[in-house]
Design a protein around this motif. Structure first.
Motif, PDB file in Angstrom:
ATOM      1  N   CYS A  58      25.015  11.761  -1.124  1.00  0.00           N
ATOM      2  CA  CYS A  58      24.459  10.830  -0.146  1.00  0.00           C
ATOM      3  C   CYS A  58      25.243  11.049   1.142  1.00  0.00           C
ATOM      4  CB  CYS A  58      24.611   9.400  -0.657  1.00  0.00           C
ATOM      5  SG  CYS A  58      23.801   8.161   0.376  1.00  0.00           S
ATOM      6  N   VAL A  59      24.524  11.295   2.230  1.00  0.00           N
ATOM      7  CA  VAL A  59      25.190  11.657   3.484  1.00  0.00           C
ATOM      8  C   VAL A  59      24.676  10.777   4.625  1.00  0.00           C
ATOM      9  CG1 VAL A  59      25.564  14.057   2.769  1.00  0.00           C
ATOM     10  CG2 VAL A  59      23.480  13.462   4.032  1.00  0.00           C
ATOM     11  N   PRO A  60      25.428  10.718   5.736  1.00  0.00           N
ATOM     12  CA  PRO A  60      24.906  10.024   6.913  1.00  0.00           C
ATOM     13  C   PRO A  60      23.557  10.627   7.306  1.00  0.00           C
ATOM     14  CG  PRO A  60      27.237  10.522   7.225  1.00  0.00           C
ATOM     15  CD  PRO A  60      26.800  11.221   5.965  1.00  0.00           C
ATOM     16  N   LEU A  61      22.641   9.783   7.778  1.00  0.00           N
ATOM     17  CA  LEU A  61      21.277  10.250   8.073  1.00  0.00           C
ATOM     18  C   LEU A  61      21.254  11.427   9.046  1.00  0.00           C
ATOM     19  CD1 LEU A  61      19.262   6.920   8.438  1.00  0.00           C
ATOM     20  CD2 LEU A  61      19.105   8.621   6.611  1.00  0.00           C
ATOM     21  N   ASN A  62      22.171  11.412  10.018  1.00  0.00           N
ATOM     22  CA  ASN A  62      22.160  12.489  11.017  1.00  0.00           C
ATOM     23  C   ASN A  62      22.565  13.836  10.427  1.00  0.00           C
ATOM     24  OD1 ASN A  62      24.521  10.704  10.996  1.00  0.00           O
ATOM     25  ND2 ASN A  62      25.453  12.214  12.342  1.00  0.00           N
ATOM     26  N   ASN A  63      23.107  13.852   9.219  1.00  0.00           N
ATOM     27  CA  ASN A  63      23.481  15.106   8.568  1.00  0.00           C
ATOM     28  C   ASN A  63      22.513  15.515   7.466  1.00  0.00           C
ATOM     29  OD1 ASN A  63      26.360  13.498   9.130  1.00  0.00           O
ATOM     30  ND2 ASN A  63      26.319  15.623   9.799  1.00  0.00           N
ATOM     31  N   LEU A  64      21.480  14.701   7.250  1.00  0.00           N
ATOM     32  CA  LEU A  64      20.638  14.916   6.072  1.00  0.00           C
ATOM     33  C   LEU A  64      19.854  16.222   6.126  1.00  0.00           C
ATOM     34  CD1 LEU A  64      19.651  13.706   3.388  1.00  0.00           C
ATOM     35  CD2 LEU A  64      17.815  12.589   4.660  1.00  0.00           C
ATOM     36  N   THR A  65      19.213  16.493   7.249  1.00  0.00           N
ATOM     37  CA  THR A  65      18.375  17.692   7.328  1.00  0.00           C
ATOM     38  C   THR A  65      19.212  18.943   7.073  1.00  0.00           C
ATOM     39  OG1 THR A  65      17.052  16.535   8.992  1.00  0.00           O
ATOM     40  CG2 THR A  65      16.681  18.901   8.765  1.00  0.00           C
ATOM     41  N   GLU A  66      20.336  19.023   7.772  1.00  0.00           N
ATOM     42  CA  GLU A  66      21.187  20.205   7.641  1.00  0.00           C
ATOM     43  C   GLU A  66      21.669  20.347   6.191  1.00  0.00           C
ATOM     44  OE1 GLU A  66      23.841  23.177   7.786  1.00  0.00           O
ATOM     45  OE2 GLU A  66      24.711  21.195   7.394  1.00  0.00           O
TER      46      GLU A  66
ATOM     47  N   THR B 120       0.864  -1.171   0.000  1.00  0.00           N
ATOM     48  CA  THR B 120       0.000   0.000   0.000  1.00  0.00           C
ATOM     49  C   THR B 120       0.903   1.224   0.000  1.00  0.00           C
ATOM     50  OG1 THR B 120      -1.910   1.027   1.050  1.00  0.00           O
ATOM     51  CG2 THR B 120      -0.240   0.195   2.517  1.00  0.00           C
ATOM     52  N   ALA B 121       0.427   2.297  -0.617  1.00  0.00           N
ATOM     53  CA  ALA B 121       1.230   3.515  -0.669  1.00  0.00           C
ATOM     54  C   ALA B 121       0.425   4.664  -0.092  1.00  0.00           C
ATOM     55  CB  ALA B 121       1.645   3.828  -2.102  1.00  0.00           C
ATOM     56  N   ALA B 122       1.134   5.690   0.327  1.00  0.00           N
ATOM     57  CA  ALA B 122       0.454   6.873   0.858  1.00  0.00           C
ATOM     58  C   ALA B 122       1.334   8.077   0.596  1.00  0.00           C
ATOM     59  CB  ALA B 122       0.218   6.714   2.353  1.00  0.00           C
ATOM     60  N   THR B 123       0.704   9.239   0.484  1.00  0.00           N
ATOM     61  CA  THR B 123       1.473  10.470   0.447  1.00  0.00           C
ATOM     62  C   THR B 123       1.084  11.290   1.671  1.00  0.00           C
ATOM     63  OG1 THR B 123      -0.184  11.663  -0.840  1.00  0.00           O
ATOM     64  CG2 THR B 123       1.497  10.486  -2.084  1.00  0.00           C
ATOM     65  N   CYS B 124       2.022  12.095   2.120  1.00  0.00           N
ATOM     66  CA  CYS B 124       1.755  12.934   3.285  1.00  0.00           C
ATOM     67  C   CYS B 124       2.399  14.291   3.027  1.00  0.00           C
ATOM     68  CB  CYS B 124       2.367  12.277   4.532  1.00  0.00           C
ATOM     69  SG  CYS B 124       2.056  13.206   6.050  1.00  0.00           S
ATOM     70  N   ARG B 125       1.650  15.371   3.247  1.00  0.00           N
ATOM     71  CA  ARG B 125       2.231  16.701   3.020  1.00  0.00           C
ATOM     72  C   ARG B 125       2.629  17.316   4.349  1.00  0.00           C
ATOM     73  NH1 ARG B 125      -3.547  17.446   0.540  1.00  0.00           N
ATOM     74  NH2 ARG B 125      -4.711  18.128   2.353  1.00  0.00           N
ATOM     75  N   PHE B 126       3.632  18.159   4.277  1.00  0.00           N
ATOM     76  CA  PHE B 126       4.216  18.752   5.478  1.00  0.00           C
ATOM     77  C   PHE B 126       4.245  20.268   5.360  1.00  0.00           C
ATOM     78  CE2 PHE B 126       5.561  14.427   5.682  1.00  0.00           C
ATOM     79  CZ  PHE B 126       5.658  14.142   7.033  1.00  0.00           C
ATOM     80  N   PRO B 127       4.223  20.962   6.513  1.00  0.00           N
ATOM     81  CA  PRO B 127       4.228  22.432   6.458  1.00  0.00           C
ATOM     82  C   PRO B 127       5.573  23.003   6.008  1.00  0.00           C
ATOM     83  CG  PRO B 127       4.299  21.647   8.745  1.00  0.00           C
ATOM     84  CD  PRO B 127       4.067  20.453   7.882  1.00  0.00           C
ATOM     85  N   SER B 128       6.657  22.232   6.159  1.00  0.00           N
ATOM     86  CA  SER B 128       7.965  22.767   5.753  1.00  0.00           C
ATOM     87  C   SER B 128       8.842  21.626   5.282  1.00  0.00           C
ATOM     88  CB  SER B 128       8.645  23.453   6.944  1.00  0.00           C
ATOM     89  OG  SER B 128       8.993  22.476   7.916  1.00  0.00           O
ATOM     90  N   LEU B 129       9.875  21.980   4.511  1.00  0.00           N
ATOM     91  CA  LEU B 129      10.842  20.986   4.052  1.00  0.00           C
ATOM     92  C   LEU B 129      11.516  20.345   5.261  1.00  0.00           C
ATOM     93  CD1 LEU B 129      12.295  19.722   1.624  1.00  0.00           C
ATOM     94  CD2 LEU B 129      13.880  21.652   1.639  1.00  0.00           C
ATOM     95  N   GLU B 130      11.852  21.206   6.240  1.00  0.00           N
ATOM     96  CA  GLU B 130      12.536  20.708   7.427  1.00  0.00           C
ATOM     97  C   GLU B 130      11.717  19.613   8.128  1.00  0.00           C
ATOM     98  OE1 GLU B 130      13.498  23.775  10.240  1.00  0.00           O
ATOM     99  OE2 GLU B 130      14.772  22.433  11.420  1.00  0.00           O
ATOM    100  N   SER B 131      10.429  19.848   8.307  1.00  0.00           N
ATOM    101  CA  SER B 131       9.623  18.854   9.031  1.00  0.00           C
ATOM    102  C   SER B 131       9.526  17.556   8.229  1.00  0.00           C
ATOM    103  CB  SER B 131       8.233  19.410   9.354  1.00  0.00           C
ATOM    104  OG  SER B 131       7.554  19.779   8.169  1.00  0.00           O
ATOM    105  N   ALA B 132       9.472  17.652   6.913  1.00  0.00           N
ATOM    106  CA  ALA B 132       9.399  16.438   6.093  1.00  0.00           C
ATOM    107  C   ALA B 132      10.683  15.623   6.215  1.00  0.00           C
ATOM    108  CB  ALA B 132       9.137  16.807   4.634  1.00  0.00           C
ATOM    109  N   VAL B 133      11.839  16.295   6.134  1.00  0.00           N
ATOM    110  CA  VAL B 133      13.115  15.558   6.214  1.00  0.00           C
ATOM    111  C   VAL B 133      13.290  14.979   7.613  1.00  0.00           C
ATOM    112  CG1 VAL B 133      15.602  15.644   5.862  1.00  0.00           C
ATOM    113  CG2 VAL B 133      14.120  17.102   4.496  1.00  0.00           C
ATOM    114  N   GLN B 134      12.982  15.789   8.626  1.00  0.00           N
ATOM    115  CA  GLN B 134      13.139  15.290   9.998  1.00  0.00           C
ATOM    116  C   GLN B 134      12.267  14.055  10.243  1.00  0.00           C
ATOM    117  OE1 GLN B 134      12.382  18.834  12.304  1.00  0.00           O
ATOM    118  NE2 GLN B 134      14.573  19.107  12.729  1.00  0.00           N
TER     119      GLN B 134
END
Lengths: 468, 468
Positions: free
Chosen positions: A352-360, A230-244
């Motif tokens: 491609c970066v370590p996950l802990n650096n992705l948002t920044e 099953t698939a789903a899409t979800c929208r977020f108020p900001s890019l930051e919140s989506a990546v986090q």
């Protein structure tokens, strides 16, 4: 496809003899027709096309070996060519030479469902393979956007939206048949699931971008089709919140098959190209796989977590038709970008970066592109820490190209500095060569010595991967 | 450990000068004491021990680099040494030289739980790493029987009982720091989950068995601890029914974390060594991981399937203590074999074959050993198609050794003929060199040219992996 004027190279004085020998071997399967040359001198990148001297269409490994012997004897470059979908200029014959097309080598040679493997020729496309596998209960999961050839995907160590669950070409290629520069034919790996028998030549040729040999056969691991999805899409108020959210999901270890990020610009491009009507907000696309009860359980956990980060309710996509449409739209993102704000072309980034650096890393890079006035939609295989900021540039606007290149350089330096890589799945080609010294340091000299050993006259796709 | 008399080599005329320089570098961390030499000239295989000229105990990468420079200047062999648990003679200094012990390089340098990775030195043992990770929610899953060093496991491309679910060293090593023969220090890979940036040097050094460089740092992927786990054993009326069950399970795609096969002889050896009382019948050991409800669901499906093939009711093992005991007994199989029917030593086989060939390969091999009068318990990572027939030989009985070698050879030829490999996880060392030509053909020459490029004077663990 590229409409720039192709560069024509000066011919080697030994070319006519090589062409004569190749014609004796291949007859009308060697072409020097202008339009055929033009078709095989370009890819889907912003790099300028250049013309090869001829295009060869071998039918089998023995012919590829004979081509390599002729080209080696006359010191003529050889450039393998599959679907032509490189986005880094990996296929452009910057020193002329003979393009070796895999067009006629596109067969499935064997499928072994009871060992989850198959043996294919390099010219087969990923979609054609999956078409062939219908009814076996198995599929080939690696899915770059384009309908790339399996040979090209092997050459670039490609991945796609399924890598998080199924791995990349590095994990699914079990063995290869390769023609070396001098025409020798070798086999690497085996149909066994693992081996400790000597040096891992298979992985050396995965990601070689045609610079170490001509791949003529590929043993691939296949995967059982999921019981349900099953698939789903979800929208977020900001890019930051989506990546986090995507990072938190990975760290929580909830089994999600796919997590794809699209920022609001990419959503706009996709809406236009794929005739969708998503709100212009950052989105995550998800897929969940397994038994129906597990899939539902996982999806609800993920929905809760999304909402903690400000995500909206899930838009569910459960019918096969809707799911196909959703992922097709995702796979067509590059084409959506090409059509967006013409006459611009794509300068694709692929860190491609370590996950802990992705948002920044994502947020800094977007701020940089905005500051430079470059339109740059973002999409990402965020579960892998891999994202593409697609810099849209007008190749005739030198200033814009230069500003975009500076954004690209800073993004790559940021990725390498935090323990990541300049390219997660597209390969080096022409576009990322300049960053190899920074990324690899002294190890680059080891790569050079391996190239020198396997291709002493620098005839295999010369000018790619390794900087001069 | 081996009690045979070690072979003493003639010293190189340049040795005294090299020793003097190494002593100036390492002081009392260079040893030429007889007992220390003897300790570092043997492993857990049936191969005869041989004495190195000295043993070096560097503390850091800079010292390893300095050692390599001195040895290169004087053309003295260098042999890396971790836990000494090779079963293929990979550590035996057959040309003398300096053993480079990783004893003092056994630290965890960093743990990044939010990217599921850690950075370790090569001398760290797998159990010590997991001890260190307690409380992080993560673990390092690769588990050969011995408490091997991470460096040794990298060198042999090791795996173990968890490979089916978590992969082998080929899948979990993300990057390396390596000192080359001439002392240069390189870094390969990165902390990113994937990369397409140039040639895959990381995989070239995974499985190199110390013949291409001295590994000084390793970036490892870690896995989240399963939410819960349960184990079970199941006995079968025949070896054939046990193997067929495991193949059917794999083909059904039921998620099992571990499937291990023990034949009745191995059960006997384990009962004696680990003080257990399993009935003397072929067994499968299983582990199921996930949420408690899923684990139970999976386990019941597997129990049903076992019974279809004649398996008995499951013997459940759910308490952590019992599970630890069960898997400890499994990991100690090699030691159980060493203690079984003394004074025999282990000639270990390690083929890995396509799953569809596994039953036939195991049954033919056992019949062959029986016909030759060789006691040969069998254990197998059957989910991977990898099994060990442990030929118990008296090294002083030349005829027995010869018959066992013939059984071993036929087994390997059988495995290679059906698309498999001579060694799934132990490496080549001395014991499998003779089969490399059959397994790799022309590709062996490519391996040789890579060795020549990276180690032109053949100083790194000479005489291993590649046949003369």
């Amino acid at each position: 496809m590229n409409a720039q004027t192709p560069i024509q190279h000066e011919h080697s004085p030994r070319l006519p003899q090589a062409i004569a020998e190749l014609q004796a071997l291949l007859h009308d399967r060697l072409s020097t027709v202008e339009s055929v040359l033009a078709q095989h001198g370009r890819d889907e990148s912003w790099h300028n096309p250049e013309l090869p001297d001829a295009v060869a269409f071998p039918n089998n490994t023995a012919e590829v070996s004979a081509i390599a012997k002729i080209c080696s004897a006359h010191k003529i470059p050889m450039i393998p060519f599959g679907a032509g979908s490189s986005v880094e200029g990996a296929l452009i014959p910057t020193m002329g030479g003979i393009v070796v097309s895999t067009l006629n080598m596109n067969q499935v040679l064997a499928v072994h469902p009871d060992n989850f493997d198959c043996v294919v020729q390099p010219g087969l496309s990923r979609k054609a393979l999956n078409q062939y596998l219908k009814g076996t209960g198995l599929f080939f999961p690696i899915d770059p956007g384009a309908d790339a050839s399996i040979g090209g995907m092997t050459a670039t160590r490609a991945s796609g939206t399924n890598a998080m669950r199924y791995g990349t070409m590095a994990e699914v290629v079990r063995g290869l048949e390769v023609v070396l520069a001098d025409g020798r034919i070798i086999r690497t790996g085996s149909r066994a699931r693992k081996s400790s028998a000597g040096y891992d030549l298979t992985h050396l040729f995965i990601g070689h971008e045609g610079t170490l040999g001509l791949v003529t056969e590929i043993i691939l691991r296949l995967s059982p089709l999921p019981e349900s999805a099953t698939a789903a899409t979800c929208r977020f108020p900001s890019l930051e919140s989506a990546v986090q959210t995507s990072v938190a999901l990975m760290q929580a270890g909830i089994p999600v098959a796919r997590i794809e990020l699209l920022d609001e610009l990419m959503v706009d491009a996709v809406n236009q190209y794929s005739k969708m009507d998503m709100p212009l907000l950052p989105h995550l696309f998800f897929e969940f796989q397994g038994s129906p009860s597990r899939t539902k359980e996982d999806a609800l956990l993920v929905q809760d977590l999304c909402q903690e980060f400000g995500g909206d309710e899930f838009q569910w996509t459960s019918s096969p038709e809707e799911m196909t449409q959703l992922w097709k739209a995702r796979h067509n993102c590059a084409y959506a970008c090409m059509a967006y704000r013409r006459p611009r072309k794509l300068m694709t980034t692929d860190v491609c970066v370590p996950l802990n650096n992705l948002t920044e890393c994502i947020l800094s890079s977007r701020a940089d592109a905005e500051a430079q006035g470059i339109t740059a939609p973002i999409l990402g295989h965020v579960g892998d820490g891999n994202f593409h900021m697609v810099l849209l540039v007008d190749p005739d606007n030198a200033d814009e190209v230069q500003r975009a290149e500076a954004v690209n350089t800073r993004l790559i330096e940021r990725a390498i500095a935090c323990g990541g890589t300049s390219t997660g799945e597209h390969g080096v080609g022409l576009g990322k060569r300049a960053y190899m010294q920074t990324e690899h340091g002294e190890a680059l000299n080891v790569m050079r010595s391996i190239k020198q050993t396997l291709d002493p006259h620098n005839l295999l796709n010369p000018g790619k991967v390794l900087p001069d």
